[in-house]
Design an enzyme around this catalytic site. Structure first.
Site, PDB file in Angstrom:
ATOM      1  N   ASN A 111      -7.541 -15.362   1.412  1.00 15.55           N
ATOM      2  CA  ASN A 111      -7.053 -13.993   1.336  1.00 15.55           C
ATOM      3  C   ASN A 111      -5.849 -13.943   0.405  1.00 15.55           C
ATOM      4  OD1 ASN A 111      -6.726 -11.161   2.307  1.00 15.55           O
ATOM      5  ND2 ASN A 111      -4.796 -11.966   3.082  1.00 15.55           N
ATOM      6  N   GLU A 130     -10.437 -10.811  -3.080  1.00 15.29           N
ATOM      7  CA  GLU A 130      -9.324 -10.442  -3.947  1.00 15.29           C
ATOM      8  C   GLU A 130      -9.369 -11.178  -5.290  1.00 15.29           C
ATOM      9  OE1 GLU A 130      -8.014  -9.590   0.247  1.00 15.29           O
ATOM     10  OE2 GLU A 130      -8.925 -11.321  -0.759  1.00 15.29           O
ATOM     11  N   ASP A 183      11.725   0.485   2.590  1.00 18.41           N
ATOM     12  CA  ASP A 183      10.309   0.438   2.239  1.00 18.41           C
ATOM     13  C   ASP A 183       9.929   1.670   1.429  1.00 18.41           C
ATOM     14  OD1 ASP A 183       7.427  -0.234   2.336  1.00 18.41           O
ATOM     15  OD2 ASP A 183       8.083  -1.684   3.814  1.00 18.41           O
TER      16      ASP A 183
END
Length: 413
Positions: free
Chosen positions: A128, A191, A237
């Protein structure tokens, strides 16, 4: 990454900063004030880059497509690029994060954060890749924010249940299309194949000593995630507000690999690059989902919506109810989406004034606004409830079918 920087330099999109610059607030402030790629030649004695892909024109340039063709182009992905094994990574060195110009971005941050690092994790044949913010604890350890339920978090739980640590490698300074692929929700383990497809069909990878495969990068940090946890945060964030302190898994690095005179890549939290990498990967997903219910023309996650919480979708209606079906499809495709506006083909979704015009002239509040309560929202939205639920609003800003003549705008063409 170096090839991409040089390509953008030829386009006049790179600003070289040769005077000494600090990793504490200074470089982040300069990043916020500029719309160009900033190349720092002396970031406390190191080289670094920020704003690498801070707008859609940079993503379009990397892909070699027109800016307005981005979403349809990305929506056609098959995640089927060829990943080629190029052998083992050479010249491992002891891990030492003090050798890297890791930044502290805002005064309220808990510490220095790696913001562009792609975490590659491996279990058996499954690998991943995803970006996680990482707060530096010392020269060998970081606390990584692993969102519950996401693939890295799931792989860690499974490894710990087997009594094992999860092998990982963090790359810093990859080609921006590799970074984009790592930010995209793709079929599990695809990915690297997606990155290869975006790059033209092929991507070479090398194997770290712990078995993790990584693409070309300026810096590679090799290590493991175990059962140890540490306080992570506060940290700014996507919304520009502070995310709370949480107990998060610790990554302990054992080795690092660096190119000669490496170029560190930093992403400004809540900056334009952060917003693009958070939101743009969801646009093709929304495009495909809406295309299942009506004619879809384009999708944009807006900068004012933190690049993540607000979408505008342009459709070509086939029946009067299509806009509301498009609203539901958009929310299903991107569960963190909070507000979505559906517009007609004549509206420029990249022009906020045009979108507002559609809302002003084509919306009746009693019939064209959908309010959905008690649904999952973004963990980054300050208005979320304690159980993670929120309210979503969909706005049908399209013309009534059969009455289009009443909405014709005057013009000379």
């Amino acid at each position: 990454m170096r090839e991409f920087i040089e390509m953008m330099r030829q386009k006049g999109r790179v600003e070289d900063i040769r005077e000494p610059c600090s990793t504490v607030f200074d470089a982040p402030k300069r990043s916020k004030a500029s719309d160009r790629i900033l190349f720092f030649h002396d970031l406390e004695g190191h080289r670094a880059v920020m704003n690498l892909m801070a707008d859609r024109s940079a993503l379009a340039a990397a892909l070699g497509v027109g800016e307005r063709r981005l979403v349809p182009h990305l929506a056609g992905a098959a995640y089927a690029g060829d990943v080629v094994d190029a052998g083992a990574l050479a010249d491992p060195q002891p891990a030492d994060l003090s050798r890297i110009p890791i930044m502290k971005h805002f005064p309220g941050d808990a510490g220095r954060y790696i913001t562009s690092g792609i975490v590659f994790s491996r279990a058996g044949d499954m690998e991943n890749a995803s970006i996680h913010r990482m707060m530096v604890l010392d020269e060998k350890r970081v606390a990584a924010r692993l969102v519950e339920g996401r693939h890295t978090h799931t792989m860690l739980k499974e490894a710990l249940a087997r009594g094992e640590k999860l092998p990982v490698a963090v790359t810093i300074g990859t080609h921006p299309l590799v970074t984009f692929a790592a930010c995209t929700r793709v079929p599990q383990g695809k990915e690297l194949a997606y990155a290869a497809e975006l790059l033209g069909g092929t991507l070479a990878v090398r194997e770290c000593a712990n078995g993790v495969l990584v693409p070309d990068a300026e810096i590679v940090l090799e290590g493991y995630i175990g059962a140890e946890r540490a306080a992570e945060g506060p940290f700014v964030d996507i919304t520009g507000t502070y995310d709370p302190v949480r107990q998060e898994p610790v990554i302990e690095f054992t080795h690092m690999y660096c190119k000669p005179d490496p170029i560190y890549h930093g992403i400004l939290p809540a900056g334009d690059e952060h917003k693009l990498l958070m939101g743009a990967p969801y646009e093709p997903k929304i495009y495909r989902a809406v295309g299942e219910v009506t004619g879809v023309c384009d999708v944009l996650l807006t900068k004012g919506g933190a690049g993540y919480l607000h979408a505008v979708v342009k459709i070509r209606k086939n029946t009067q109810g299509d806009a509301k079906n498009a609203i539901m499809a958009a929310f299903a495709a991107h569960t963190s989406l909070k507000h979505v506006v559906i517009v007609d083909e004549d509206i420029d979704i990249h022009d906020p004034t045009d979108v507002e015009f559609a809302i002003a002239t084509r919306v009746r509040g009693d019939t064209d606004i959908m309010v959905i309560t008690g649904v999952r929202g973004s963990s980054l939205d300050p208005t979320r409830l304690g159980d993670g639920t929120n309210v979503k609003v969909g706005v049908d800003a399209t013309m009534v079918m059969g009455k289009e003549d009443e909405f014709v705008r005057a013009g000379w063409e």
